[in-house]
Motif scaffolding. Structure first.
Motif, short mmCIF file in Angstrom:
data_model
loop_
_atom_site.label_atom_id
_atom_site.label_comp_id
_atom_site.label_asym_id
_atom_site.label_seq_id
_atom_site.Cartn_x
_atom_site.Cartn_y
_atom_site.Cartn_z
N ARG A 227 0.48 -1.48 -0.06
CA ARG A 227 -0.33 -0.25 -0.01
C ARG A 227 0.81 1.89 -0.44
O ARG A 227 1.53 0.81 0.23
N VAL A 228 -0.12 2.17 -0.45
CA VAL A 228 1.32 3.65 -0.24
C VAL A 228 0.40 5.06 -0.11
O VAL A 228 -0.55 4.47 0.85
N LEU A 229 0.79 5.81 0.65
CA LEU A 229 0.02 7.10 1.75
C LEU A 229 -1.27 7.28 1.05
O LEU A 229 -2.05 7.89 1.64
N LYS A 230 -1.75 7.43 -0.72
CA LYS A 230 -2.63 7.86 -1.20
C LYS A 230 -3.42 6.86 -0.96
O LYS A 230 -4.81 7.34 -1.32
N ASP A 231 -3.54 5.67 -0.60
CA ASP A 231 -4.48 4.53 -0.55
C ASP A 231 -5.31 5.39 0.58
O ASP A 231 -6.36 4.72 0.97
N LEU A 232 -4.47 5.83 2.01
CA LEU A 232 -5.85 6.72 2.72
C LEU A 232 -6.87 7.52 2.65
O LEU A 232 -7.38 7.84 3.45
N ASN A 233 -6.25 7.89 1.48
CA ASN A 233 -8.01 8.88 0.41
C ASN A 233 -8.91 7.78 0.07
O ASN A 233 -10.31 8.28 -0.18
N MET A 234 -8.77 6.19 -0.01
CA MET A 234 -9.62 5.85 -0.33
C MET A 234 -11.21 6.25 0.70
O MET A 234 -10.97 6.10 1.84
N PRO A 235 -12.78 5.91 0.03
CA PRO A 235 -13.84 6.41 0.89
C PRO A 235 -13.83 5.12 2.22
O PRO A 235 -14.46 5.51 2.87
#
Length: 254
Positions: A227-235
């Motif tokens: 996973r990458v940090l941008k995955d934290l933006n998933m709904p």
């Protein structure tokens, strides 16, 4: 099939001067190779749990298992990385990292050779003869983690290891820690006050919600690996984050 790395069965514990127990008939388990985070307000019992796992404290009742074996004497059986790096200022980086090996009786020269072989992997190549005062906070924590790895344990307890770092260094260290864990597959139990940090790093998140505690509230992180940090933006992650924050805020007494 999952194999338990750590189990608490009917564990109760109270400090001598406290009226109420921290844990009462407490059940908890972590599987081998899992990355699990524990969050909760100050004084909820997170540090007490670590003290019991490491053997610094003993339960009044109940049993603690490490790798399916009952362990009443746990000192030295798990690796521990505290909030502060606790590097000895008079020892070089190699000498600091080699400390757990020397304590186990490994000859100094052999211990240093084992450390030198890992320096590049831990981003410490070229600073092996430096003293801790010459290193940044992030690099000092890399040394601390290397020292924890060299304890030889497959269960690692990390107690808010990045809390003193600035925001950008903290994010970089989170990514670095994940890369190391995915390579080594030790079992990691991580304490943090940062919900985003717990979501990014963990397979499961546990929350202390009451005292005394018999069972932690459990949440599975809806993210695949890698996973990458941008995955934290998933709904789904944002929804879980909001719920975790609500749970934590409900327990904070102002």
């Amino acid at each position: 099939m999952y194999k338990p790395a750590l189990q608490f069965q009917n564990v109760s514990f109270a400090y001598e001067k406290e009226k109420l127990p921290i844990l009462q008939n407490f059940h908890f388990h972590i599987n081998e190779g899992e990355f699990v985070s524990i969050i909760g307000h100050s004084g909820s019992g997170k540090s007490t749990l670590f003290k019991l796992i490491t053997g610094l404290e003993q339960p009044a009742d109940g049993i603690i298992f490490l790798h399916n074996q009952q362990k009443s004497h746990r000192l030295g059986q798990v690796g521990y990385m505290p909030q502060q790096d606790l590097l000895l200022p008079w020892r070089t980086i190699v000498e600091n990292a080699a400390l757990p090996l020397e304590i186990k009786g490994v000859h100094k020269q052999k211990a240093h050779s084992q450390v030198l072989a890992l320096l590049d992997e831990f981003g410490l190549k070229g600073v092996e003869n430096s003293f801790p005062s010459a290193l940044s906070g992030g690099m000092r924590q890399r040394v601390s983690f290397l020292r924890t790895i060299l304890s030889g344990s497959q269960i690692l307890l990390l107690d808010e290891p990045f809390s003193a770092l600035d925001a950008i260094t903290r994010l970089t260290m989170q990514e670095w820690l994940l890369a190391q864990w995915q390579k080594r597959k030790e079992t990691i139990l991580f304490i943090t006050h940062d919900v985003n940090e717990a979501l990014f790093l963990s397979d499961r998140i546990f929350i202390f919600t009451e005292t005394p505690t018999s069972k932690l509230e459990e949440f599975e992180v809806p993210l695949k690996r890698p996973r990458v940090l941008k995955d934290l933006n998933m709904p789904a992650v944002i929804e879980l984050k909001d719920h975790l924050v609500d749970v934590l805020r409900a327990r904070v007494k102002v």
